[in-house]
Design an enzyme around this catalytic site. Sequence first.
Site, PDB file in Angstrom:
ATOM      1  N   SER A  77       0.809  -1.221   0.000  1.00 42.70           N
ATOM      2  CA  SER A  77       0.000   0.000   0.000  1.00 42.70           C
ATOM      3  C   SER A  77       0.839   1.265   0.000  1.00 42.70           C
ATOM      4  O   SER A  77       0.365   2.339  -0.363  1.00 42.70           O
ATOM      5  CB  SER A  77      -0.958   0.020   1.202  1.00 42.70           C
ATOM      6  OG  SER A  77      -0.248   0.170   2.416  1.00 42.70           O
ATOM      7  N   LYS A 135       1.091   5.493   6.856  1.00 47.91           N
ATOM      8  CA  LYS A 135       0.430   6.166   5.741  1.00 47.91           C
ATOM      9  C   LYS A 135       0.893   7.629   5.688  1.00 47.91           C
ATOM     10  O   LYS A 135       1.485   8.149   6.635  1.00 47.91           O
ATOM     11  CB  LYS A 135      -1.093   6.132   5.899  1.00 47.91           C
ATOM     12  CG  LYS A 135      -1.716   4.734   5.829  1.00 47.91           C
ATOM     13  CD  LYS A 135      -1.644   4.147   4.446  1.00 47.91           C
ATOM     14  CE  LYS A 135      -2.358   2.792   4.357  1.00 47.91           C
ATOM     15  NZ  LYS A 135      -1.645   1.727   5.080  1.00 47.91           N
TER      16      LYS A 135
END
Length: 223
Positions: free
Chosen positions: A138, A182
């Site tokens: 990701s 993230k």
Amino acid sequence: MFKFLNMKNETMSDRINQRIKALKLRSTNLISATGASKGTVSQWVNGGTEPSARYLSKLAEVLGVSERWLTNGGLVEETSGNAYPGPEIRRRVPLLSSVQAGHWKEMVEGNLDEVTEWIETTAKVSPFAFSLRVTGDSMSSPPGAGISLPDGSLVIVDPDIEPASGKIVVARLNGSNESTIKKLVVDGPNMYLMPLNPAYRPIPIDDKCEIVGVCTRVEMNLP
């Protein structure tokens, strides 16, 4: 706004007691090593007063730690004989799992017995820094798209850096035991945890999201 973990509540008395317990020492050991009176040592242990500069060096020596750790805290900086830790620009940080990273505050305030692996880094970070391994794709950017954190790479994380839009952060979402890596994006009143891989969707966050720390460096083995 999101919550930012505060790890600066530990006192010198807490650190002294931590080392006494770890080394199985008694107050008499501290009295003998420092030359302080029984009452003075009792004050150090119970939090009444902190050791003066007169006693600090000998106290750090008997506790097997650096004077810097004794006064400032953070991760334990153990010493051996007259060998002391090098410059702060080079540090040994614990490698945590995603679950451990999500509860890093509790680990620092309690003990670090769960840590089994440490990583050396030249990153200039605070004593509370740690490392975390990236899992999955990701955070892998397309070629030519800028920074990329491929599966297996290590990030160095500093909880003492203020999170800001555009920074890569480690965060724990409400109701989750695990942390995630993230990019933090603030768009007006809205905030997101943004994957670098466009195949994944942004994660909207609210004030219940905890930002554990800001990633300052990535380290990886070249193929």
